[in-house]
Design an enzyme around this catalytic site. Structure first.
Site, mmCIF file in Angstrom:
data_model
loop_
_atom_site.group_PDB
_atom_site.id
_atom_site.type_symbol
_atom_site.label_atom_id
_atom_site.label_comp_id
_atom_site.label_asym_id
_atom_site.label_seq_id
_atom_site.Cartn_x
_atom_site.Cartn_y
_atom_site.Cartn_z
ATOM 1 C CG LEU A 57 -1.068 1.495 -3.854
ATOM 2 C CD1 LEU A 57 -2.280 1.066 -4.689
ATOM 3 C CD2 LEU A 57 -0.028 0.382 -3.813
ATOM 4 N N GLY B 27 0.802 -1.223 0.000
ATOM 5 C CA GLY B 27 0.000 0.000 0.000
ATOM 6 C C GLY B 27 0.828 1.263 0.000
ATOM 7 C CE LYS C 110 13.092 1.237 -3.853
ATOM 8 N NZ LYS C 110 12.268 0.791 -2.778
ATOM 9 C CG ASP C 111 11.680 -4.111 -3.435
ATOM 10 O OD1 ASP C 111 12.090 -3.823 -2.314
ATOM 11 O OD2 ASP C 111 10.771 -3.466 -4.011
ATOM 12 C CB SER D 110 10.642 3.894 -1.658
ATOM 13 O OG SER D 110 10.414 3.266 -0.404
ATOM 14 C CB SER D 111 5.650 3.141 0.668
ATOM 15 O OG SER D 111 5.027 2.486 -0.419
ATOM 16 C CG HIS E 265 3.096 0.437 -5.434
ATOM 17 N ND1 HIS E 265 3.282 1.540 -4.631
ATOM 18 C CD2 HIS E 265 3.682 -0.596 -4.783
ATOM 19 C CE1 HIS E 265 3.931 1.176 -3.534
ATOM 20 N NE2 HIS E 265 4.200 -0.106 -3.605
ATOM 21 N N GLY F 103 8.488 -5.533 -8.819
ATOM 22 C CA GLY F 103 9.344 -4.452 -9.304
ATOM 23 C C GLY F 103 10.824 -4.765 -9.170
ATOM 24 C CB VAL G 260 8.902 3.883 -11.436
ATOM 25 C CG1 VAL G 260 8.383 5.279 -11.740
ATOM 26 C CG2 VAL G 260 8.302 2.861 -12.393
HETATM 27 P P1 AMP Z 1 5.945 -2.642 -1.643
HETATM 28 O O1 AMP Z 1 4.599 -2.011 -1.511
HETATM 29 O O2 AMP Z 1 7.081 -1.741 -1.296
HETATM 30 O O3 AMP Z 1 6.020 -4.004 -0.986
HETATM 31 O O4 AMP Z 1 6.138 -2.941 -3.201
HETATM 32 C C1 AMP Z 1 5.201 -3.700 -3.913
HETATM 33 C C2 AMP Z 1 5.756 -3.980 -5.293
HETATM 34 O O5 AMP Z 1 5.991 -2.742 -5.957
HETATM 35 C C3 AMP Z 1 7.097 -4.720 -5.268
HETATM 36 O O6 AMP Z 1 7.127 -5.667 -6.333
HETATM 37 C C4 AMP Z 1 8.090 -3.607 -5.501
HETATM 38 O O7 AMP Z 1 9.291 -4.042 -6.096
HETATM 39 C C5 AMP Z 1 7.312 -2.717 -6.445
HETATM 40 N N1 AMP Z 1 7.859 -1.354 -6.411
HETATM 41 C C6 AMP Z 1 8.008 -0.550 -5.321
HETATM 42 N N2 AMP Z 1 8.612 0.604 -5.670
HETATM 43 C C7 AMP Z 1 8.872 0.524 -7.007
HETATM 44 C C8 AMP Z 1 9.497 1.388 -7.948
HETATM 45 N N3 AMP Z 1 9.980 2.573 -7.607
HETATM 46 N N4 AMP Z 1 9.582 0.967 -9.237
HETATM 47 C C9 AMP Z 1 9.093 -0.254 -9.603
HETATM 48 N N5 AMP Z 1 8.484 -1.104 -8.759
HETATM 49 C C10 AMP Z 1 8.367 -0.734 -7.477
#
Ligand code: AMP
Length: 282
Positions: free
Chosen positions: A33, A31, A152-153, A188-189, A37, A150, A179
């Site tokens: 978002l 979340g 990102k991770d 990032s959140s 996301h 993503g 992104v």
């Molecule tokens: P999270 O809410 O941080 O657990 O992320 C949920 C999904 O969104 C994961 O697959 C992350 O890798 C992806 N995500 C988070 N931030 C980014 C970003 N800046 N670019 C691409 N994907 C992202």
């Protein structure tokens, strides 16, 4: 958009969709978002008949001194973002006591060995077991054919791919590019924790990575030299790691004579940030 708040309703909806022949795509999130996301939802939308997004701040993947209790939340904004991205089902669940995701007496853990020993796994013991356990259960609950994660991770994506391969789980895993904000900061959140000063220092993460990639593309093959150059640009309170690794095995590379991935994790104040970038030799 249909909103469900428990795994049983989610699976019932998914079973009905599958009975109609629908191909189900899934994006798991915690979340708060942002455009990162949404890019995962946009990546899947054209490929599937039904798009499912989950919002669940998974307690299993947080360490005892981490930010579970104060993880940022924005349920109304998240629902709007999912609606405009064409999401069919939003699965949203509370993570605290009484949360409905794990059944009473839940006692199973899914652990991927090796890949999780280093990098974020080394500094966040148990984190990846929490990730693979929740992802395995979410993939089953949503009955999805394809799920998107993503880049990102980067390590998380590698770990999830390995779990799905090793356990022969009947799901395709797609990766989507990282992104960034207009100033280069990886979305990032947790960026919500940064004040103006912390945010400007956080920009040093992507600057370091891009400087490293630039050195490599101009012919520098000496890993130590490239890492030193990157480290000298980091304006942070503590570097957790800065590494050049093989993109798939995540093992450190000795010489920059093949494509690699630069990965960084660092603290700006109490906030732990991660970023990564492809590094191609010149
Ligand atoms: P999270 O809410 O941080 O657990 O992320 C949920 C999904 O969104 C994961 O697959 C992350 O890798 C992806 N995500 C988070 N931030 C980014 C970003 N800046 N670019 C691409 N994907 C992202």
């Amino acid at each position: 958009m249909h909103t469900v708040t428990d795994p049983g309703s989610m699976s019932a909806w998914a079973d009905a969709a599958r009975a109609r022949g629908a191909r189900i795509g899934f994006v798991p999130t915690m979340g708060f978002l942002h455009a990162g996301h949404v890019s995962l939802m946009e990546r899947l939308r054209p490929e599937v008949d039904a798009l499912v997004v989950s919002i669940f701040v998974n307690p299993l993947q947080f360490g005892p001194n981490e930010d579970l209790a104060r993880y940022p939340r924005n349920p109304e904004g998240d629902a709007r973002a999912c609606e405009s991205a064409g999401v069919d089902v939003l699965l949203t669940m509370e993570s605290g006591a009484g949360g409905a995701f794990y059944p009473p007496g839940f006692s199973t853990s899914v652990a991927v060995g090796g890949l999780t020993d280093r990098l974020c796994g080394a500094s966040r013991p148990g984190h990846f077991d929490g990730v693979t356990t929740v992802v395995a259960r979410l993939l089953n609950v949503t009955r999805c054919d394809v799920a998107c994660f993503g880049e990102k991770d980067w390590q998380q994506l590698a770990v999830v791919r390995r779990m799905v391969r090793d356990l022969a789980m009947p799901v395709e895993i797609l990766g989507a590019p990282l992104v960034r904000d207009a100033d280069g900061l990886a979305l990032s959140s947790r960026n919500a924790y940064l004040d103006v000063d912390a945010r400007s220092r956080a920009l040093s993460l992507h600057r370091a990575l891009f400087a490293m990639a630039s050195l490599a593309s101009h012919g520098t093959t000496d890993v130590g030299h490239v890492l030193d150059a990157g480290r000298s640009l980091l304006d942070v309170d503590r570097v957790d790691y800065l590494e050049l690794v093989d993109p798939d095995s995540l093992e450190p590379i000795e010489v920059l004579d093949r494509p690699a991935r630069a990965l960084v994790a660092a603290f700006v104040g109490p906030t732990r940030l991660i970023d990564n970038l492809a590094v191609e030799p010149g």
